[in-house]
Design a protein around this motif. Sequence first.
Motif, PDB file in Angstrom:
ATOM      1  N   SER A 128      36.585  46.117  43.630  1.00  0.00           N
ATOM      2  CA  SER A 128      36.374  46.636  42.280  1.00  0.00           C
ATOM      3  C   SER A 128      37.340  45.959  41.318  1.00  0.00           C
ATOM      4  O   SER A 128      38.318  45.324  41.735  1.00  0.00           O
ATOM      5  CB  SER A 128      36.595  48.157  42.247  1.00  0.00           C
ATOM      6  OG  SER A 128      37.960  48.462  42.516  1.00  0.00           O
ATOM      7  N   CYS A 129      37.063  46.114  40.030  1.00  0.00           N
ATOM      8  CA  CYS A 129      37.951  45.534  39.022  1.00  0.00           C
ATOM      9  C   CYS A 129      39.331  46.202  39.075  1.00  0.00           C
ATOM     10  O   CYS A 129      40.358  45.539  38.875  1.00  0.00           O
ATOM     11  CB  CYS A 129      37.342  45.692  37.629  1.00  0.00           C
ATOM     12  SG  CYS A 129      35.888  44.648  37.366  1.00  0.00           S
ATOM     13  N   LYS A 130      39.342  47.498  39.342  1.00  0.00           N
ATOM     14  CA  LYS A 130      40.623  48.193  39.453  1.00  0.00           C
ATOM     15  C   LYS A 130      41.422  47.655  40.625  1.00  0.00           C
ATOM     16  O   LYS A 130      42.644  47.458  40.533  1.00  0.00           O
ATOM     17  CB  LYS A 130      40.399  49.694  39.614  1.00  0.00           C
ATOM     18  CG  LYS A 130      41.695  50.485  39.682  1.00  0.00           C
ATOM     19  CD  LYS A 130      41.451  51.964  39.912  1.00  0.00           C
ATOM     20  CE  LYS A 130      42.780  52.712  40.062  1.00  0.00           C
ATOM     21  NZ  LYS A 130      42.572  54.155  40.352  1.00  0.00           N
ATOM     22  N   ALA A 131      40.742  47.415  41.754  1.00  0.00           N
ATOM     23  CA  ALA A 131      41.427  46.876  42.935  1.00  0.00           C
ATOM     24  C   ALA A 131      41.987  45.488  42.649  1.00  0.00           C
ATOM     25  O   ALA A 131      43.096  45.148  43.087  1.00  0.00           O
ATOM     26  CB  ALA A 131      40.475  46.827  44.126  1.00  0.00           C
ATOM     27  N   LEU A 132      41.233  44.681  41.897  1.00  0.00           N
ATOM     28  CA  LEU A 132      41.729  43.354  41.532  1.00  0.00           C
ATOM     29  C   LEU A 132      42.966  43.475  40.645  1.00  0.00           C
ATOM     30  O   LEU A 132      43.952  42.737  40.824  1.00  0.00           O
ATOM     31  CB  LEU A 132      40.647  42.554  40.807  1.00  0.00           C
ATOM     32  CG  LEU A 132      41.086  41.179  40.280  1.00  0.00           C
ATOM     33  CD1 LEU A 132      41.559  40.277  41.419  1.00  0.00           C
ATOM     34  CD2 LEU A 132      39.972  40.512  39.486  1.00  0.00           C
ATOM     35  N   ALA A 133      42.932  44.407  39.698  1.00  0.00           N
ATOM     36  CA  ALA A 133      44.087  44.621  38.816  1.00  0.00           C
ATOM     37  C   ALA A 133      45.317  45.010  39.630  1.00  0.00           C
ATOM     38  O   ALA A 133      46.432  44.541  39.367  1.00  0.00           O
ATOM     39  CB  ALA A 133      43.762  45.698  37.786  1.00  0.00           C
ATOM     40  N   GLU A 134      45.128  45.851  40.638  1.00  0.00           N
ATOM     41  CA  GLU A 134      46.247  46.256  41.500  1.00  0.00           C
ATOM     42  C   GLU A 134      46.769  45.065  42.300  1.00  0.00           C
ATOM     43  O   GLU A 134      47.980  44.897  42.459  1.00  0.00           O
ATOM     44  CB  GLU A 134      45.803  47.386  42.429  1.00  0.00           C
ATOM     45  CG  GLU A 134      45.528  48.696  41.705  1.00  0.00           C
ATOM     46  CD  GLU A 134      44.962  49.767  42.627  1.00  0.00           C
ATOM     47  OE1 GLU A 134      44.709  49.441  43.819  1.00  0.00           O
ATOM     48  OE2 GLU A 134      44.765  50.902  42.171  1.00  0.00           O
ATOM     49  N   ASP A 135      45.849  44.241  42.793  1.00  0.00           N
ATOM     50  CA  ASP A 135      46.253  43.046  43.549  1.00  0.00           C
ATOM     51  C   ASP A 135      47.060  42.092  42.668  1.00  0.00           C
ATOM     52  O   ASP A 135      48.058  41.514  43.111  1.00  0.00           O
ATOM     53  CB  ASP A 135      45.020  42.328  44.108  1.00  0.00           C
ATOM     54  CG  ASP A 135      44.352  43.105  45.235  1.00  0.00           C
ATOM     55  OD1 ASP A 135      44.971  44.064  45.728  1.00  0.00           O
ATOM     56  OD2 ASP A 135      43.225  42.740  45.610  1.00  0.00           O
ATOM     57  N   ILE A 136      46.613  41.930  41.425  1.00  0.00           N
ATOM     58  CA  ILE A 136      47.332  41.045  40.496  1.00  0.00           C
ATOM     59  C   ILE A 136      48.727  41.593  40.227  1.00  0.00           C
ATOM     60  O   ILE A 136      49.715  40.848  40.225  1.00  0.00           O
ATOM     61  CB  ILE A 136      46.546  40.886  39.177  1.00  0.00           C
ATOM     62  CG1 ILE A 136      45.214  40.169  39.425  1.00  0.00           C
ATOM     63  CG2 ILE A 136      47.370  40.115  38.153  1.00  0.00           C
ATOM     64  CD1 ILE A 136      44.270  40.185  38.232  1.00  0.00           C
ATOM     65  N   ALA A 137      48.818  42.911  40.014  1.00  0.00           N
ATOM     66  CA  ALA A 137      50.110  43.535  39.737  1.00  0.00           C
ATOM     67  C   ALA A 137      51.062  43.397  40.918  1.00  0.00           C
ATOM     68  O   ALA A 137      52.279  43.266  40.733  1.00  0.00           O
ATOM     69  CB  ALA A 137      49.915  45.012  39.390  1.00  0.00           C
ATOM     70  N   ARG A 138      50.509  43.397  42.135  1.00  0.00           N
ATOM     71  CA  ARG A 138      51.343  43.234  43.335  1.00  0.00           C
ATOM     72  C   ARG A 138      51.661  41.773  43.608  1.00  0.00           C
ATOM     73  O   ARG A 138      52.409  41.459  44.527  1.00  0.00           O
ATOM     74  CB  ARG A 138      50.632  43.831  44.557  1.00  0.00           C
ATOM     75  CG  ARG A 138      50.479  45.336  44.557  1.00  0.00           C
ATOM     76  CD  ARG A 138      50.023  45.801  45.937  1.00  0.00           C
ATOM     77  NE  ARG A 138      49.810  47.228  45.981  1.00  0.00           N
ATOM     78  CZ  ARG A 138      48.617  47.835  45.891  1.00  0.00           C
ATOM     79  NH1 ARG A 138      47.523  47.089  45.765  1.00  0.00           N
ATOM     80  NH2 ARG A 138      48.511  49.143  45.941  1.00  0.00           N
ATOM     81  N   GLY A 139      51.059  40.865  42.875  1.00  0.00           N
ATOM     82  CA  GLY A 139      51.274  39.446  43.110  1.00  0.00           C
ATOM     83  C   GLY A 139      50.419  38.873  44.213  1.00  0.00           C
ATOM     84  O   GLY A 139      50.686  37.788  44.726  1.00  0.00           O
ATOM     85  N   GLU A 140      49.337  39.580  44.560  1.00  0.00           N
ATOM     86  CA  GLU A 140      48.469  39.156  45.655  1.00  0.00           C
ATOM     87  C   GLU A 140      47.197  38.477  45.154  1.00  0.00           C
ATOM     88  O   GLU A 140      46.358  38.054  45.952  1.00  0.00           O
ATOM     89  CB  GLU A 140      48.119  40.361  46.532  1.00  0.00           C
ATOM     90  CG  GLU A 140      49.339  40.994  47.201  1.00  0.00           C
ATOM     91  CD  GLU A 140      49.024  42.318  47.875  1.00  0.00           C
ATOM     92  OE1 GLU A 140      47.846  42.744  47.806  1.00  0.00           O
ATOM     93  OE2 GLU A 140      49.942  42.933  48.446  1.00  0.00           O
ATOM     94  N   ALA A 141      47.020  38.399  43.830  1.00  0.00           N
ATOM     95  CA  ALA A 141      45.834  37.753  43.254  1.00  0.00           C
ATOM     96  C   ALA A 141      46.193  37.247  41.855  1.00  0.00           C
ATOM     97  O   ALA A 141      47.273  37.535  41.322  1.00  0.00           O
ATOM     98  CB  ALA A 141      44.669  38.742  43.197  1.00  0.00           C
TER      99      ALA A 141
END
Length: 429
Positions: free
Chosen positions: A391-404
């Motif tokens: 999901s877009c929310k999951a992508l946002a979380e990944d970006i915030a964690r530095g994983e995407a």
Amino acid sequence: MDKFYHSVRLDEELCKGCINCLKRCPTQAIRVQDGKARINKKFCIDCGECIRVCPHHAKHAVYDQMEEMERFRYKVALPAPSLYSQFNNLDDINIVLHALLLMGFDDVFEVSAAAELVSETTRAYLTEHEEQLPLISTACPSVVRLIRVRFPNLIPHLLPLNPPVEVAAGLAVKRAMEKTGLPREDIGICFISPCPSKVTYARSPIGTEKSEIDCVLAIKDVYPQLLKYMKQVDEDPENISISGKIGISWGHSGGEAGGLFTESYLAADGIENVIRVLEDMEDQKFTNLKFVELDACSGGCVGGVLTVENPYVAEVKLKHLRKYMPVARSHMDAETEEKAEKLMTWTESVEYEPVYNLGETMLESFVRLSRIEALSKQLPGLDCGACGAPSCKALAEDIARGEAKEEDCVYIMKERIRRLLEQEKGGQT
């Protein structure tokens, strides 16, 4: 952080990078990167949904092979109640039990018999611990794992009793040692499982330091072998079964709750439905409930990915099979019941595992949360999965964690390319 054994694995060679598993994973544990799926072990609860939906068979469960039982001098089979529901026209579970003996096992101890003892103990616990109501069943390891990582406020409501398979294993060990005089290491307790979740439990048990289960076989592997030996069993086999309707009913959704003799219960099956119930419980939407039975698989254990029969057909077969059975046969001898009582309760507490935390500290989590909110506004909100996140929310979380990266979103990438082209054209003019 990850200290859990996982029985669900990925075969990268078979993975085609499709997003079927990505969209079905209930805990968003899967990402697709560089054309291959990746399972985040911290989030995985071994429910087996990815195994069920993968068209390329790239997800599989790790369990013991049939040859594993041969390393023991004395072998005891623990058949799950759902095993009996796999066979057509079965009207006596003794046929299956005798077939297991012909197959090479030295003894059989029914998990359904232990289930009746657990039901009896649960009835008493409900009466004595009203302050914990509603109590949540701990028979499904995937559900317990889900609560540990995502619903910490519900941990105090977990029923602190070992699942029937663990009670059965403990009783089987004691009976085998007394009967044979063999040391524990020569005795193999082999559970015949409907799902990978139970494999995970045997390797990384809940509420107890070490499980008495030595190996876990898949119903789908045992099934074809049993068919052959069932034909060799007498038409009217000796009655060696020690379980009744209550124990057999644990094989399908609602069976455990039905054995508590109360109408104040809720039973839900299918991991997505389970999550909805847990969310509502966390919001305190349910009142006057005493017991909540939750099964990760649709239909209950009969719907496990290691079975062979359609879960709804299997449920009908199980109900037909129990039709003429006694209500319960848990009236074992006093010595056995005393042993079961000692095996029943948890010896270790279940604790919250904060795998979904955004940062190591509260400040870091708040900073990342703010970034996630800002990123979510930039992302299209389509939840298309093209970025490799569910999901877009999951992508946002990944970006915030530095994983995407933001560029992983194809829409953001297209927009940036468009702007670059416009700037390039503007510069040429």
